[in-house]
Design an enzyme around this catalytic site. Structure first.
Site, mmCIF file in Angstrom:
data_model
loop_
_atom_site.group_PDB
_atom_site.id
_atom_site.type_symbol
_atom_site.label_atom_id
_atom_site.label_comp_id
_atom_site.label_asym_id
_atom_site.label_seq_id
_atom_site.Cartn_x
_atom_site.Cartn_y
_atom_site.Cartn_z
ATOM 1 N N LYS A 112 0.619 -1.338 0.008
ATOM 2 C CA LYS A 112 -0.204 0.129 -0.033
ATOM 3 C C LYS A 112 0.623 1.001 -0.032
ATOM 4 C CE LYS A 112 -4.045 -2.470 0.723
ATOM 5 N NZ LYS A 112 -4.122 -3.394 0.642
HETATM 6 C C1 LIG Z 1 -4.578 -4.663 0.809
HETATM 7 C C2 LIG Z 1 -4.307 -6.425 0.771
HETATM 8 C C3 LIG Z 1 -3.931 -6.957 -0.814
HETATM 9 C C4 LIG Z 1 -5.508 -6.647 -1.556
HETATM 10 O O1 LIG Z 1 -5.004 -5.598 -2.384
HETATM 11 P P1 LIG Z 1 -6.264 -4.940 -3.090
HETATM 12 O O2 LIG Z 1 -5.542 -3.890 -3.873
HETATM 13 O O3 LIG Z 1 -6.915 -4.925 -2.313
HETATM 14 O O4 LIG Z 1 -6.918 -6.466 -3.986
HETATM 15 C C5 LIG Z 1 -2.754 -8.617 -0.259
HETATM 16 N N1 LIG Z 1 -1.849 -8.592 -0.090
HETATM 17 C C6 LIG Z 1 -1.735 -7.426 1.159
HETATM 18 C C7 LIG Z 1 -0.830 -7.520 1.490
HETATM 19 C C8 LIG Z 1 -2.601 -5.971 0.925
HETATM 20 O O5 LIG Z 1 -2.373 -5.463 1.789
#
Ligand SMILES: *Cc1c(COP(=O)(O)O)cnc(C)c1O
Length: 496
Positions: A112
């Site tokens: 993120k």
């Molecule tokens: C947010 C997240 C996901 C999922 O990603 P999306 O964009 O919501 O599909 C997968 N793995 C981790 C570690 C995340 O923080």
């Protein structure tokens, strides 16, 4: 470039308006009216650039109302030296001949950060164009990682205030500690009694409530979103898929024009959607492989064309993917329906009324040209962490392990030998308990930081400082609210 809404094609906004608003008034998501092209020559050229320059180029194609100076300022700030634990920002790791892209080298150790380090810059520059002098209020629903990454990105950013809601029993201990100890004058964190879908629905309904919006307006404030419904979250994610491809060219693994596969551990469908957008621009991609945990609503959708969230919700060892309503799928529908906003609207009404929808057969066939999907349960996830650690001496987190497992099954099923990029979305220490139980099931530990120490002693992999230093820190935010109290919590925080 203009942006319209998945639920009303006649909406026309600029990139900065889309970023400030977060979501369109009628509840649709902002989408580019058309995709800019990236040629093979350009990919060759970009492969000689570093990450920041690749980012500046790709962003300039989408954020056409930003000046070159503004983009330089945003990108240089977001990916400044020292913020990421790799000079390459999103390096590739060669795992059994495939390429794990480590997207978790940022300040909060989850992918993120790739977007949420940049979003505050994009948002404040955007606001200076279209919402001058207003305070931007960021509301976040998080399944664990977005919350911390958004708090870290927005802390003490002038003229912004941020409030994060997380499911009280739906995040890992490390994720919870990261959020509840957050520093900064403009931040708040609240747990809710409910799951991520409850948090996300609550936030979405606050966003689209006209009375609440008016009350904010009277106080010279405006909501925006740091969730992946915000265009400013998605566009930075397109960059790293293009960057991965450029690295493969640079390292001689492929030549420009060769196709790759991309595997993504998926929850809200933002990350994999960004990869799909890169393909719409011209990135040569064979298949997107959508990996889910036991909450496999997306696997079923991709395989059958029916989306049905009426099923049991599981709390798994990969909590950031414990989601039954994947918001960004709406943007994919818009593309596979060939930008038919009515069709998208019908699906979304059906989803909110009946919890499901079915796409027509020919649309589903089109989906299958680009996508494959699979899922695995916690036992398989832990087995994958164990076997990857033992055979390859590489430590996966629980989410990335889901992707690796689903990809292994895909290869077994199809024999597809296309070079493959696997999105690695978190550092293993964010999910210490599961990781330790995978690599050393007999190890006896008392608490989170014993677990951290044990992993580090056994594997020799160092725990990132920003996690290690949380040890012994006192939580600053301890509030827990009911789903029905979210609006009140927001007003209290804002003092209005
Ligand atoms: C947010 C997240 C996901 C999922 O990603 P999306 O964009 O919501 O599909 C997968 N793995 C981790 C570690 C995340 O923080």
């Amino acid at each position: 470039m203009e942006y319209s809404s998945t639920r009303n094609k006649s909406v026309k906004v600029t990139a900065s308006q889309a970023i400030v608003k977060g979501i369109s008034d009628e509840g649709g998501l902002f989408v580019p009216a058309e995709f800019p092209e990236i040629t093979l020559d350009k990919l060759n050229e970009l492969s000689t650039f570093g990450y920041k320059d690749r980012a500046k180029y790709v962003l300039s194609l989408y954020l056409t109302d930003f000046t070159k100076e503004e983009l330089d300022y945003c990108v240089e700030g977001a990916y400044a030296d020292g913020k990421f634990s790799s000079k390459e920002i999103a390096p590739l790791y060669n795992l059994k001949g495939n390429f794990v892209q480590e997207l978790w080298r940022g300040p909060t150790c989850a992918f993120k950060d790739m977007a949420l380090q940049l979003l505050p810059y994009l948002l404040t520059v955007s606001a200076s164009k279209s919402a001058k002098d207003k305070k931007i209020v960021i509301l976040v629903a998080t399944s664990g990682d977005t919350g911390k990454a958004a708090l870290e990105g927005f802390k003490d950013v002038k003229n912004t205030q941020i409030l994060v809601f997380y499911p009280n029993d739906g995040v890992s201990p490390m994720q919870k500690l990261q959020m509840t100890t957050q520093e900064g004058e403009n931040v708040s964190v609240c747990a809710i009694k409910g799951n991520f879908d409850d948090a996300q629905s609550g936030v979405k309904s606050i966003f689209t409530n006209k009375e609440i919006a008016e009350k904010l307006m009277e106080n010279n404030m405006q909501f925006s979103s740091a969730n992946s419904i915000n265009w400013g979250r998605l566009v930075p994610q397109i960059v790293y898929y293009i960057s991965a491809y450029c690295d493969l060219i640079k390292n001689g693994n492929i030549k420009a024009g060769d196709k790759i596969n991309i595997v993504v551990p998926t929850g809200n469908f933002g990350n994999i959607l960004a990869a799909y957008y890169a393909k719409q621009m011209g990135l040569p991609v064979n298949k997107f492989i959508c990996a889910s945990n036991k909450n496999n609503v997306l696997t079923d959708f991709i395989k059958t064309g029916e989306y049905d969230k009426n099923r049991k919700f599981y709390t798994t060892s990969s909590p950031s993917m414990d989601i039954l309503i994947s918001s960004n799928l709406e943007r994919l529908l818009y593309e596979i329906f060939e930008k038919n906003d009515e069709a998208v609207k019908n699906c979304m009404s059906s989803l909110s009324e009946n919890g499901k929808y079915i796409i027509p057969k020919e649309v589903h066939e089109k989906l299958l040209e680009d996508f494959d999907a699979g899922c695995c349960d916690d036992t398989q996830t832990l087995e994958t962490i164990k076997s990857t650690y033992e055979k390859e001496d590489y430590l996966l987190d629980t989410h990335t392990a889901v992707a690796v497992k689903v990809y292994d099954e895909y290869v077994e099923k199809t024999g597809d030998k296309t070079p493959t990029v696997i999105a690695s979305t978190a550092n293993p220490y964010k999910f210490s308990k599961s990781v330790l139980s995978a690599i050393a099931p007999d190890e006896k530990v008392e608490d989170e930081f014993d677990t951290v120490d044990a992993i580090s002693r056994i594997s020799g992999v160092e725990c990132p400082t920003q996690l290690a230093t949380l040890k012994g820190k006192k939580p600053r935010f301890t509030q827990i609210c009911e789903k029905s109290e979210m609006t009140e919590v927001v007003f209290n925080m804002l003092g209005i």
